[in-house]
Design a protein around this motif. Structure first.
Motif, PDB file in Angstrom:
ATOM      1  N   ALA A  15       0.817  -1.210   0.000  1.00  0.00           N
ATOM      2  CA  ALA A  15       0.000   0.000   0.000  1.00  0.00           C
ATOM      3  C   ALA A  15       0.854   1.264   0.000  1.00  0.00           C
ATOM      4  O   ALA A  15       0.408   2.317  -0.451  1.00  0.00           O
ATOM      5  CB  ALA A  15      -0.931  -0.005   1.201  1.00  0.00           C
ATOM      6  N   ALA A  16       2.087   1.182   0.497  1.00  0.00           N
ATOM      7  CA  ALA A  16       2.950   2.359   0.552  1.00  0.00           C
ATOM      8  C   ALA A  16       3.425   2.801  -0.824  1.00  0.00           C
ATOM      9  O   ALA A  16       3.697   3.978  -1.032  1.00  0.00           O
ATOM     10  CB  ALA A  16       4.156   2.068   1.440  1.00  0.00           C
ATOM     11  N   SER A  17       3.542   1.873  -1.761  1.00  0.00           N
ATOM     12  CA  SER A  17       4.068   2.222  -3.082  1.00  0.00           C
ATOM     13  C   SER A  17       2.996   2.250  -4.167  1.00  0.00           C
ATOM     14  O   SER A  17       3.310   2.302  -5.342  1.00  0.00           O
ATOM     15  CB  SER A  17       5.178   1.241  -3.492  1.00  0.00           C
ATOM     16  N   ARG A  18       1.753   2.206  -3.783  1.00  0.00           N
ATOM     17  CA  ARG A  18       0.678   2.299  -4.759  1.00  0.00           C
ATOM     18  C   ARG A  18      -0.209   3.473  -4.414  1.00  0.00           C
ATOM     19  O   ARG A  18      -0.217   3.955  -3.305  1.00  0.00           O
ATOM     20  CB  ARG A  18      -0.117   0.999  -4.843  1.00  0.00           C
ATOM     21  N   LYS A  24      -6.790   8.842 -14.724  1.00  0.00           N
ATOM     22  CA  LYS A  24      -7.010   7.587 -15.447  1.00  0.00           C
ATOM     23  C   LYS A  24      -7.889   6.603 -14.686  1.00  0.00           C
ATOM     24  O   LYS A  24      -8.215   5.538 -15.201  1.00  0.00           O
ATOM     25  CB  LYS A  24      -5.658   6.914 -15.729  1.00  0.00           C
ATOM     26  N   LEU A  25      -8.216   6.932 -13.432  1.00  0.00           N
ATOM     27  CA  LEU A  25      -9.019   6.071 -12.555  1.00  0.00           C
ATOM     28  C   LEU A  25      -8.378   4.703 -12.367  1.00  0.00           C
ATOM     29  O   LEU A  25      -9.030   3.663 -12.474  1.00  0.00           O
ATOM     30  CB  LEU A  25     -10.447   5.940 -13.090  1.00  0.00           C
ATOM     31  N   ILE A  26      -7.077   4.707 -12.086  1.00  0.00           N
ATOM     32  CA  ILE A  26      -6.310   3.479 -11.910  1.00  0.00           C
ATOM     33  C   ILE A  26      -5.666   3.483 -10.539  1.00  0.00           C
ATOM     34  O   ILE A  26      -5.050   4.473 -10.129  1.00  0.00           O
ATOM     35  CB  ILE A  26      -5.244   3.323 -13.016  1.00  0.00           C
ATOM     36  N   ASN A  27      -5.792   2.361  -9.826  1.00  0.00           N
ATOM     37  CA  ASN A  27      -5.139   2.169  -8.546  1.00  0.00           C
ATOM     38  C   ASN A  27      -3.888   1.343  -8.797  1.00  0.00           C
ATOM     39  O   ASN A  27      -3.973   0.175  -9.147  1.00  0.00           O
ATOM     40  CB  ASN A  27      -6.077   1.446  -7.572  1.00  0.00           C
ATOM     41  N   GLY A  28      -2.722   1.946  -8.646  1.00  0.00           N
ATOM     42  CA  GLY A  28      -1.486   1.214  -8.909  1.00  0.00           C
ATOM     43  C   GLY A  28      -0.276   2.111  -8.878  1.00  0.00           C
ATOM     44  O   GLY A  28      -0.138   2.966  -8.014  1.00  0.00           O
ATOM     45  N   ARG A  29       0.603   1.914  -9.848  1.00  0.00           N
ATOM     46  CA  ARG A  29       1.837   2.679  -9.959  1.00  0.00           C
ATOM     47  C   ARG A  29       1.879   3.418 -11.291  1.00  0.00           C
ATOM     48  O   ARG A  29       1.131   3.119 -12.204  1.00  0.00           O
ATOM     49  CB  ARG A  29       3.049   1.747  -9.873  1.00  0.00           C
TER      50      ARG A  29
END
Length: 165
Positions: A15-18, A24-29
């Motif tokens: 969770a710390a690096s995402r 873009k409505l994207i959960n990630g990197r």
């Protein structure tokens, strides 16, 4: 050229690096890259998707300018406007040329001079492991981008050249 790409993160990504990219409505990197005019990678920086393009670009451009001393001009899209242009000129001695969309353009249009970085992202999507971010650390994710670029360069070098008759 400099640009960024948001990719979804797998469950192993902490969770710390995402983060969540609201555009873009994207959960990630997010992958921030600088490529040359041939589409070859000059630098990559993996951040949380919540990090803005301008903030990450300062770090990435400083890293690339330290290694590639002859770099003088960087093309960017409208997301890199603002104080980043002055920062690039005063601190890094780089001219950041913003290629903007005209008002009449609708939908996804590849802008002039910027199709090279879009082609680079298309090449990354050909590597199955890079379609989604599966790496636990950001350094590991950067290494996978370098590995994919190495595959592209070896394919280009091994391609048979047409004979001149």
């Amino acid at each position: 050229m400099i640009d960024s790409q948001s990719v979804k993160a797998d469950g192993v990504v902490g969770a710390a690096s995402r983060g969540f990219d609201g555009g873009k409505l994207i959960n990630g990197r997010k992958r921030h890259v600088v490529v040359d005019t041939l589409g070859l990678l000059l630098g990559v920086l993996i951040t949380s998707a919540a990090i803005g393009d301008r903030v990450a670009a300062q770090v990435l451009l400083a890293r690339v300018a330290a290694v590639h001393h002859r770099l003088a001009l960087v093309w960017a899209d409208g997301g890199y406007t603002g104080n980043l242009v002055e920062y690039g000129l005063t601190v890094l001695a780089l001219v950041l040329a913003i290629v903007k969309r005209s008002d009449g353009m609708r939908g996804f249009v590849v802008l002039p001079k910027r199709w090279v970085v879009e082609r680079f992202f298309a090449h990354l999507m050909r590597s199955r492991r890079l379609v989604r971010d599966f790496e636990r650390s950001a350094g590991s994710a950067e290494a996978m981008v370098h590995w994919s670029m190495t595959l592209l360069m070896t394919r280009r070098l091994a391609r048979p050249r047409p004979s001149r008759a």
